[in-house]
Each structure stands twice: as structure tokens, then as C-alpha cells.
Design an enzyme around this catalytic site. Structure first.
Site, PDB file in Angstrom:
ATOM      1  N   LYS A  45     -17.658  -6.396   8.941  1.00 25.99           N
ATOM      2  CA  LYS A  45     -16.322  -6.973   8.874  1.00 25.99           C
ATOM      3  C   LYS A  45     -15.642  -6.879  10.242  1.00 25.99           C
ATOM      4  CE  LYS A  45     -12.402  -6.840   5.716  1.00 25.99           C
ATOM      5  NZ  LYS A  45     -11.718  -6.116   4.665  1.00 25.99           N
ATOM      6  N   SER A  53      -2.680  -7.539   3.452  1.00 22.82           N
ATOM      7  CA  SER A  53      -3.032  -7.299   4.853  1.00 22.82           C
ATOM      8  C   SER A  53      -3.394  -8.592   5.564  1.00 22.82           C
ATOM      9  CB  SER A  53      -4.193  -6.306   4.952  1.00 22.82           C
ATOM     10  OG  SER A  53      -3.788  -5.027   4.529  1.00 22.82           O
ATOM     11  N   ARG A  93      -1.557  -6.725  -7.722  1.00 22.80           N
ATOM     12  CA  ARG A  93      -0.463  -7.632  -7.366  1.00 22.80           C
ATOM     13  C   ARG A  93      -0.331  -8.788  -8.342  1.00 22.80           C
ATOM     14  NH1 ARG A  93      -2.581  -8.898  -1.485  1.00 22.80           N
ATOM     15  NH2 ARG A  93      -4.359  -9.077  -2.847  1.00 22.80           N
ATOM     16  N   HIS A 100       0.842  -1.203   0.000  1.00 22.50           N
ATOM     17  CA  HIS A 100       0.000   0.000   0.000  1.00 22.50           C
ATOM     18  C   HIS A 100       0.873   1.248   0.000  1.00 22.50           C
ATOM     19  CE1 HIS A 100      -3.027  -2.590   2.425  1.00 22.50           C
ATOM     20  NE2 HIS A 100      -3.499  -2.493   1.192  1.00 22.50           N
TER      21      HIS A 100
END
Length: 151
Positions: free
Chosen positions: A41, A127, A90, A17
Site C-alpha cells: 500500500k 482518511s 459509518r 477515529h
């Protein structure tokens, strides 16, 4: 002034990030790191911690702002008058997922998405991997900016 938002949960911010944000400020006059809030979440870090990690990481970069939002990213973009969404890719799976979202966002709002490929040195970091390393007492510090420290 060309502005972009870089949306995500940043739970926590990673070196991947960080790289995208640093490169984003070379393309835009301002990059707003937009922390999305999803009440369904479960996060490892509180919203305040995630915001503080990012603000500390970019304390010497005035072109990086940190904001929080709920709801659709394109609606947030409209509210704060930002015409671009910045995203990092990615791998091919990221591309396919992000492409569908970008097409939908453009259809809903005319907001363009700008993709940057992650640096080869950080393309494996996510993450969720960082959270797993933290949970298992591994050395997560090699995966995140210095501002991310677990007590």
C-alpha cells in the site's frame, strides 16, 4: 483487564477515529491503536508520522497505547493477548464489509469484534477524503485531530 485493539492504517487519523477511540476507553480498560503495515500500500504519511499523530492526540490518555503490526489482525491479537477488536461503522456499506471480517475473525480465533456507530458529526469523514483534501490544498484541519499537521 479488558483490552481491545482498534486496527487500521490511520493515514491519517481522523476525527471519526478519534471519537471511536475516546468512546472505546469508556468500554475497555485499554485500547491499543494498532497500525497495520501493508508493504503493497502507498501511504501519504510515513509509519512514524502516523504513530506520532496518534500518540500526540492521546498524550493525556494513559489507557490508549499505539502499536504497529504486520499480518493478520487476529494473529496480532493472539500475540499480545487481546480478546476484542474495536471497529467503527459509518454506514451500511461499512457494516456489510466489517460483518464479513468479524465472522471470519471469530471463526479463526474466537476473538470478538465490538462495533461502535460513528457520531453523526463525523460519519462522513474518511482518511481517503482527508488525503484528497490535503492533496488539493483544502482545509483538512476541520477533519482531523490537532496533532495532524502537514508541513
Amino acid at each position: 483487564m479488558k483490552r481491545a485493539i482498534f486496527p487500521g492504517s490511520f493515514d491519517p487519523i481522523t476525527l471519526g477515529h478519534y471519537d471511536i477511540i475516546k468512546r472505546g476507553v469508556e468500554l475497555f480498560d485499554e485500547v491499543i491503536v494498532a497500525i497495520g503495515i501493508n508493504s503493497e500500500k502507498k501511504y501519504m504519511f510515513s509509519l512514524e508520522e502516523r504513530k506520532a499523530f496518534i500518540e500526540e492526540a492521546f498524550k493525556n490518555e494513559p489507557r490508549v497505547k499505539v502499536m504497529t503490526y504486520e499480518g493478520l489482525t487476529v494473529q496480532f491479537c493472539k500475540e499480545i493477548k487481546v480478546p476484542f477488536i474495536l471497529r467503527g461503522l459509518r454506514n451500511p456499506a461499512d457494516f456489510e464489509f466489517e460483518k464479513a471480517i468479524a465472522h471470519t475473525n471469530r471463526k479463526l480465533s474466537k476473538i470478538e469484534t465490538v462495533f461502535l456507530l460513528t457520531a453523526a458529526s463525523t460519519s462522513y469523514i474518511s482518511s481517503s477524503i482527508v488525503r484528497d483534501v490535503i492533496k488539493n490544498n483544502g482545509d483538512y484541519t476541520v477533519l482531523v485531530p490537532e496533532s495532524v499537521r502537514v508541513k
